[in-house]
Scaffold this motif. Structure first.
Motif, mmCIF file in Angstrom:
data_model
loop_
_atom_site.group_PDB
_atom_site.id
_atom_site.type_symbol
_atom_site.label_atom_id
_atom_site.label_comp_id
_atom_site.label_asym_id
_atom_site.label_seq_id
_atom_site.Cartn_x
_atom_site.Cartn_y
_atom_site.Cartn_z
ATOM 1 N N GLU A 137 53.005 23.559 65.988
ATOM 2 C CA GLU A 137 53.015 23.316 64.549
ATOM 3 C C GLU A 137 54.432 23.448 63.986
ATOM 4 O OE1 GLU A 137 50.673 22.216 62.629
ATOM 5 O OE2 GLU A 137 49.062 22.241 64.124
ATOM 6 N N ALA A 138 55.194 24.382 64.517
ATOM 7 C CA ALA A 138 56.575 24.555 64.056
ATOM 8 C C ALA A 138 57.424 23.339 64.416
ATOM 9 C CB ALA A 138 57.178 25.819 64.665
ATOM 10 N N TRP A 139 57.202 22.792 65.593
ATOM 11 C CA TRP A 139 57.953 21.604 66.005
ATOM 12 C C TRP A 139 57.602 20.423 65.093
ATOM 13 C CZ3 TRP A 139 62.132 20.050 67.990
ATOM 14 C CH2 TRP A 139 62.280 18.775 68.548
ATOM 15 N N ALA A 140 56.332 20.294 64.755
ATOM 16 C CA ALA A 140 55.916 19.209 63.866
ATOM 17 C C ALA A 140 56.513 19.380 62.472
ATOM 18 C CB ALA A 140 54.391 19.149 63.779
ATOM 19 N N ALA A 141 56.727 20.632 62.061
ATOM 20 C CA ALA A 141 57.226 20.907 60.709
ATOM 21 C C ALA A 141 58.696 20.545 60.527
ATOM 22 C CB ALA A 141 57.012 22.381 60.361
ATOM 23 N N ARG A 142 59.370 20.123 61.586
ATOM 24 C CA ARG A 142 60.751 19.678 61.424
ATOM 25 C C ARG A 142 60.829 18.470 60.490
ATOM 26 N NH1 ARG A 142 58.774 17.276 65.875
ATOM 27 N NH2 ARG A 142 59.535 15.215 66.499
ATOM 28 N N GLY A 143 59.687 17.816 60.287
ATOM 29 C CA GLY A 143 59.651 16.691 59.352
ATOM 30 C C GLY A 143 60.070 17.094 57.952
ATOM 31 N N PHE A 144 59.869 18.347 57.588
ATOM 32 C CA PHE A 144 60.301 18.812 56.266
ATOM 33 C C PHE A 144 61.824 18.878 56.190
ATOM 34 C CE2 PHE A 144 55.924 20.380 56.397
ATOM 35 C CZ PHE A 144 55.470 19.932 55.164
ATOM 36 N N MET A 145 62.469 19.174 57.318
ATOM 37 C CA MET A 145 63.925 19.138 57.352
ATOM 38 C C MET A 145 64.418 17.721 57.093
ATOM 39 S SD MET A 145 64.700 21.527 60.711
ATOM 40 C CE MET A 145 66.489 21.347 60.561
ATOM 41 N N GLU A 146 63.776 16.764 57.730
ATOM 42 C CA GLU A 146 64.169 15.372 57.558
ATOM 43 C C GLU A 146 63.938 14.892 56.125
ATOM 44 O OE1 GLU A 146 63.633 13.481 61.984
ATOM 45 O OE2 GLU A 146 61.919 13.385 60.625
ATOM 46 N N ALA A 147 62.805 15.283 55.561
ATOM 47 C CA ALA A 147 62.497 14.873 54.196
ATOM 48 C C ALA A 147 63.514 15.447 53.214
ATOM 49 C CB ALA A 147 61.084 15.314 53.821
ATOM 50 N N ARG A 148 63.899 16.678 53.442
ATOM 51 C CA ARG A 148 64.867 17.305 52.537
ATOM 52 C C ARG A 148 66.251 16.675 52.699
ATOM 53 N NH1 ARG A 148 64.554 21.914 49.556
ATOM 54 N NH2 ARG A 148 66.507 22.929 48.990
ATOM 55 N N ARG A 149 66.578 16.300 53.913
ATOM 56 C CA ARG A 149 67.865 15.669 54.169
ATOM 57 C C ARG A 149 67.893 14.221 53.690
ATOM 58 N NH1 ARG A 149 70.526 13.649 59.767
ATOM 59 N NH2 ARG A 149 72.722 13.725 59.151
ATOM 60 N N GLY A 150 66.731 13.577 53.709
ATOM 61 C CA GLY A 150 66.653 12.185 53.268
ATOM 62 C C GLY A 150 66.923 11.182 54.352
ATOM 63 N N GLN A 151 66.958 11.621 55.592
ATOM 64 C CA GLN A 151 67.145 10.724 56.720
ATOM 65 C C GLN A 151 66.737 11.435 57.998
ATOM 66 O OE1 GLN A 151 71.389 10.094 57.854
ATOM 67 N NE2 GLN A 151 71.853 11.277 56.009
ATOM 68 N N PRO A 152 66.463 10.681 59.052
ATOM 69 C CA PRO A 152 66.009 11.304 60.297
ATOM 70 C C PRO A 152 67.046 12.268 60.874
ATOM 71 C CG PRO A 152 65.583 8.951 60.318
ATOM 72 C CD PRO A 152 66.463 9.212 59.125
ATOM 73 N N LEU A 153 66.534 13.271 61.577
ATOM 74 C CA LEU A 153 67.394 14.219 62.266
ATOM 75 C C LEU A 153 67.428 13.873 63.753
ATOM 76 C CD1 LEU A 153 66.225 17.648 60.799
ATOM 77 C CD2 LEU A 153 68.508 16.695 60.583
ATOM 78 N N PRO A 154 68.584 13.954 64.380
ATOM 79 C CA PRO A 154 68.604 13.817 65.835
ATOM 80 C C PRO A 154 67.718 14.891 66.461
ATOM 81 C CG PRO A 154 70.832 13.751 64.930
ATOM 82 C CD PRO A 154 69.927 14.180 63.813
ATOM 83 N N ARG A 155 66.904 14.506 67.400
ATOM 84 C CA ARG A 155 65.985 15.443 68.032
ATOM 85 C C ARG A 155 66.718 16.677 68.549
ATOM 86 N NH1 ARG A 155 64.268 16.261 73.404
ATOM 87 N NH2 ARG A 155 62.098 16.998 73.580
ATOM 88 N N ARG A 156 67.874 16.475 69.144
ATOM 89 C CA ARG A 156 68.589 17.566 69.787
ATOM 90 C C ARG A 156 69.338 18.461 68.800
ATOM 91 N NH1 ARG A 156 69.371 16.660 75.229
ATOM 92 N NH2 ARG A 156 71.561 17.247 75.249
ATOM 93 N N ALA A 157 69.262 18.150 67.515
ATOM 94 C CA ALA A 157 69.911 18.999 66.514
ATOM 95 C C ALA A 157 68.987 20.107 66.022
ATOM 96 C CB ALA A 157 70.373 18.157 65.328
ATOM 97 N N VAL A 158 67.692 19.999 66.333
ATOM 98 C CA VAL A 158 66.686 20.927 65.813
ATOM 99 C C VAL A 158 66.435 22.059 66.808
ATOM 100 C CG1 VAL A 158 64.341 21.112 64.891
ATOM 101 C CG2 VAL A 158 65.645 18.999 64.587
ATOM 102 N N SER A 159 66.032 23.208 66.316
ATOM 103 C CA SER A 159 65.690 24.332 67.179
ATOM 104 C C SER A 159 64.639 25.201 66.500
ATOM 105 C CB SER A 159 66.929 25.176 67.495
ATOM 106 O OG SER A 159 67.497 25.685 66.296
ATOM 107 N N LEU A 160 63.891 25.922 67.317
ATOM 108 C CA LEU A 160 62.896 26.885 66.842
ATOM 109 C C LEU A 160 63.254 28.258 67.398
ATOM 110 C CD1 LEU A 160 59.620 24.880 67.635
ATOM 111 C CD2 LEU A 160 61.029 24.752 65.575
ATOM 112 N N ALA A 161 63.053 29.301 66.610
ATOM 113 C CA ALA A 161 63.408 30.634 67.090
ATOM 114 C C ALA A 161 62.531 31.692 66.433
ATOM 115 C CB ALA A 161 64.882 30.936 66.807
ATOM 116 N N ILE A 162 62.275 32.749 67.192
ATOM 117 C CA ILE A 162 61.582 33.919 66.656
ATOM 118 C C ILE A 162 62.326 35.160 67.133
ATOM 119 C CG2 ILE A 162 59.950 34.056 68.602
ATOM 120 C CD1 ILE A 162 57.867 35.069 66.564
#
Length: 253
Positions: free
Chosen positions: A99-124
């Motif tokens: 679910e966290a990986w799918a939520a990267r779409g909110f990053m893209e929406a806020r940026r206004g353009q697609p994000l390179p896949r390799r620019a994203v990360s998840l951490a706990i």
């Protein structure tokens, strides 16, 4: 028993030596936002504010973090203490990382353009390197230096844990390859991969931080799963969030 006693003593020392932020932070702030505002709002009005999204069947909420232009948090809609919670290893536990990986779409929406896949990360972060007592996965950009270090090791990552030959952010990390399914989602649950495959981790889950980074292998895309453990001597709180860059400088290369 002796090993656990030494670990407890070390962790107490590490916590005592920590910065004041961890002592002063309101540890229940995230839970109050999700449990008292987002979930009731979604249930009664279909409006998850101040969260960006509440998915009741999946048991997760997505909240914009106050730090960073693009950082979001994936948070359970029920009380889950953190990485040390036994609930995470139950067979019916929600797929929080997926679910966290799918939520990267909110990053893209806020940026206004697609994000390179390799620019994203998840951490706990570990139990000793966080300020909140509610489980939350950080969804943000990857640090540029860390990205390059993992790129250099991609095809050397096996499907089992091994200690990396280089330190990341000055700390020791273990890593393993995680495959991606046909939809590009991680195969397997990182919490269970740590508990089941890292010797001794099941009894000390709270001492570990985890990060999931997209990776490209010679036979296709997948992920690099990284784990670090609290280390008193190296002043390592096992805050895997250190591998991220909330300023997203990687997008300005």
């Amino acid at each position: 028993m002796k090993k656990r006693l030494l670990l407890s003593i070390s962790l107490c020392g590490l916590v005592a030596a920590g910065v004041s932020y961890y002592a002063l932070a309101d540890g229940d702030a995230l839970w109050r936002i999700v449990g008292e505002q987002c979930v009731p709002g979604q249930q009664t009005q279909g409006a998850p504010a101040p969260c960006a999204e509440v998915k009741l069947p999946q048991g997760v909420a997505v909240l914009k973090d106050r730090d960073g232009e693009l950082q979001y948090l994936l948070i359970p809609t029920r009380r889950v203490g953190g990485i040390e919670s036994p609930q995470l290893l139950n067979g019916d536990a929600p797929a929080y990382w997926r679910e966290a990986w799918a939520a990267r779409g909110f990053m893209e929406a806020r940026r206004g353009q697609p994000l390179p896949r390799r620019a994203v990360s998840l951490a706990i972060n570990s139990q000793y390197g966080r300020s909140q007592n509610q489980l939350h996965i950080h969804i943000s950009c990857i640090d540029r230096t860390v990205r390059q270090q993992i790129d250099d090791l991609d095809d050397g990552l096996p499907r089992r844990w091994r200690l990396l030959p280089v330190e990341l952010k000055g700390h020791a990390y273990w890593a393993r390859r995680v495959d991606a399914d046909a939809d590009g989602n991680p195969v397997g649950d990182p919490f269970r991969l740590l508990a089941d495959e890292m010797p001794g981790a099941r009894d000390e889950m709270g001492a570990y931080g985890l990060a999931l980074l997209p990776a490209s292998f010679s036979d296709g895309d997948g992920f690099a799963l990284l784990a670090t453990r609290v280390d008193l001597l190296r002043a390592n709180r096992a805050s895997a969030e250190e591998l991220q860059d909330h300023d997203c400088k990687i997008l300005r290369q």
